[in-house]
Scaffold this motif. Structure first.
Motif, PDB file in Angstrom:
ATOM      1  N   ALA A 162      -4.260  -1.112  -4.149  1.00  0.00           N
ATOM      2  CA  ALA A 162      -5.431  -0.122  -3.535  1.00  0.00           C
ATOM      3  C   ALA A 162      -5.933  -0.797  -2.375  1.00  0.00           C
ATOM      4  O   ALA A 162      -6.337   0.202  -1.459  1.00  0.00           O
ATOM      5  CB  ALA A 162      -6.379   0.201  -4.747  1.00  0.00           C
ATOM      6  N   CYS A 163      -5.993  -1.871  -2.180  1.00  0.00           N
ATOM      7  CA  CYS A 163      -6.503  -2.610  -0.733  1.00  0.00           C
ATOM      8  C   CYS A 163      -6.033  -4.058  -0.936  1.00  0.00           C
ATOM      9  O   CYS A 163      -5.709  -4.641  -1.860  1.00  0.00           O
ATOM     10  CB  CYS A 163      -7.957  -2.463  -0.810  1.00  0.00           C
ATOM     11  N   ALA A 164      -6.261  -4.508   0.311  1.00  0.00           N
ATOM     12  CA  ALA A 164      -6.064  -5.834   0.673  1.00  0.00           C
ATOM     13  C   ALA A 164      -7.159  -6.494   1.489  1.00  0.00           C
ATOM     14  O   ALA A 164      -7.655  -5.829   2.461  1.00  0.00           O
ATOM     15  CB  ALA A 164      -4.467  -5.887   1.397  1.00  0.00           C
ATOM     16  N   LYS A 182     -15.055 -13.650   8.323  1.00  0.00           N
ATOM     17  CA  LYS A 182     -14.179 -12.196   8.770  1.00  0.00           C
ATOM     18  C   LYS A 182     -12.789 -12.293   7.895  1.00  0.00           C
ATOM     19  O   LYS A 182     -12.111 -13.361   7.790  1.00  0.00           O
ATOM     20  CB  LYS A 182     -14.007 -12.544  10.131  1.00  0.00           C
ATOM     21  N   VAL A 183     -12.676 -11.200   7.416  1.00  0.00           N
ATOM     22  CA  VAL A 183     -11.249 -10.849   6.818  1.00  0.00           C
ATOM     23  C   VAL A 183     -10.833  -9.516   7.299  1.00  0.00           C
ATOM     24  O   VAL A 183     -11.602  -8.666   7.885  1.00  0.00           O
ATOM     25  CB  VAL A 183     -11.326 -10.882   5.282  1.00  0.00           C
ATOM     26  N   TYR A 184      -9.472  -9.289   7.327  1.00  0.00           N
ATOM     27  CA  TYR A 184      -8.902  -8.082   7.895  1.00  0.00           C
ATOM     28  C   TYR A 184      -8.654  -7.174   6.457  1.00  0.00           C
ATOM     29  O   TYR A 184      -7.988  -7.736   5.686  1.00  0.00           O
ATOM     30  CB  TYR A 184      -7.591  -8.265   8.631  1.00  0.00           C
ATOM     31  N   SER A 185      -9.291  -6.262   6.435  1.00  0.00           N
ATOM     32  CA  SER A 185      -8.829  -5.343   5.121  1.00  0.00           C
ATOM     33  C   SER A 185      -7.995  -4.106   5.437  1.00  0.00           C
ATOM     34  O   SER A 185      -8.178  -3.605   6.586  1.00  0.00           O
ATOM     35  CB  SER A 185     -10.319  -4.840   4.576  1.00  0.00           C
ATOM     36  N   LEU A 186      -7.122  -3.838   4.593  1.00  0.00           N
ATOM     37  CA  LEU A 186      -6.236  -2.747   4.446  1.00  0.00           C
ATOM     38  C   LEU A 186      -6.582  -1.993   3.207  1.00  0.00           C
ATOM     39  O   LEU A 186      -6.427  -2.542   2.287  1.00  0.00           O
ATOM     40  CB  LEU A 186      -5.117  -2.929   4.936  1.00  0.00           C
ATOM     41  N   PHE A 187      -6.568  -0.541   3.315  1.00  0.00           N
ATOM     42  CA  PHE A 187      -6.942  -0.032   2.042  1.00  0.00           C
ATOM     43  C   PHE A 187      -6.817   1.604   1.935  1.00  0.00           C
ATOM     44  O   PHE A 187      -6.406   2.002   3.299  1.00  0.00           O
ATOM     45  CB  PHE A 187      -8.267   0.042   1.629  1.00  0.00           C
ATOM     46  N   ILE A 194      -7.487  -9.996   4.029  1.00  0.00           N
ATOM     47  CA  ILE A 194      -6.589 -10.938   4.589  1.00  0.00           C
ATOM     48  C   ILE A 194      -7.565 -11.939   5.330  1.00  0.00           C
ATOM     49  O   ILE A 194      -8.331 -11.841   6.133  1.00  0.00           O
ATOM     50  CB  ILE A 194      -5.730 -10.341   5.866  1.00  0.00           C
ATOM     51  N   LEU A 233       0.860  -1.331   0.045  1.00  0.00           N
ATOM     52  CA  LEU A 233       0.150   0.086   0.028  1.00  0.00           C
ATOM     53  C   LEU A 233       0.885   1.227   0.107  1.00  0.00           C
ATOM     54  O   LEU A 233       0.671   2.173  -0.780  1.00  0.00           O
ATOM     55  CB  LEU A 233      -0.991   0.107   1.137  1.00  0.00           C
ATOM     56  N   GLU A 242     -13.909  -7.129   7.742  1.00  0.00           N
ATOM     57  CA  GLU A 242     -15.100  -7.194   6.578  1.00  0.00           C
ATOM     58  C   GLU A 242     -15.367  -8.406   6.508  1.00  0.00           C
ATOM     59  O   GLU A 242     -14.724  -9.386   6.875  1.00  0.00           O
ATOM     60  CB  GLU A 242     -14.399  -6.697   5.383  1.00  0.00           C
TER      61      GLU A 242
END
Lengths: 105, 105, 105
Positions: free
Chosen positions: A31-33, C38-43, A35, A25, C54
């Motif tokens: 733009a996004c991930a 459940k996921v962990y999002s980074l953006f 996990i 990032l 999310e």
């Protein structure tokens, strides 16, 4: 087909997935991930069926950044031969696709 | 586009996903599998919206093994009509793609 | 390549994912949905790296329903700019692909 791709990357744990995502990032390579914390993996490794718990890192980016993403991930990854594969995004909500393109280099 | 594909298979539980993954690995039909333990599924079935907890089995292999993968999975699967779909892998880290090809028939 | 696609949609939580899935099913715009809780999002969001938990909603449908799926999801979604992307399904178990086509408009 769009200019965008979905990257599918395996990591040994959430911490490594988050570190890689942050660096990608910061370098404006994604733009996004998303996990996925825990998957059970089975695989051939040096002639044996091996197994381990892993974390899956899904990233969204532009097609022309694939090689740079591979280089960046490999420079940080703890595996010898990490799974880094790209799936084509054929279509989607235009505002979101435009947002991906606006957020990366 | 590469010679490789990502398979997306639904199963009723982790045990069945692991059994199928092991057999596919033993038959050298896939190089690796990632099992997502729990998803909530909603679907049309016999005229009603039905729901159940499922497990998702993601496999990575070569394009020319798709039909054999379908046959093997159907021979083991507890569903009448299991979800077995293949997504194209357009690109990826070359060592990993080479590894997939080296590990399967 | 088949007539079918896999949709990848992010939502803030399971409830919203289930609501959207049900409406898409009722409108015969999708055949089935798999919800990853459940996921962990980074953006990137408004110039900062943001993060949140999310839920991922995977749907399977026909290619010619993509635009209607986007419209329906956007009409219900709580995000300003939801991730709604479509990946091509290149192949799969024929009974399952036929089932998708039989269940949607």
């Amino acid at each position: 087909m769009t200019e965008c791709i979905l990257g599918y990357i395996t990591t040994p744990n959430i911490e490594e997935a988050k570190q890689i995502a942050k660096e990608l990032l910061l370098d404006k390579l994604i733009a996004c991930a998303n996990i996925y914390p825990k998957v059970y993996s089975l695989f051939w490794w040096k002639g044996e069926i091996d197994k381990s718990e892993e974390t899956i890192l899904i990233v969204k980016s532009k097609r022309n950044l694939k090689q740079k993403i591979v280089e960046k991930v490999c420079s940080m990854h703890s595996y010898e031969c990490p799974c880094i594969i790209f799936l084509p995004i054929e279509d989607g909500a235009k505002p979101f696709l435009d947002w991906i393109i606006s957020e990366v280099n």
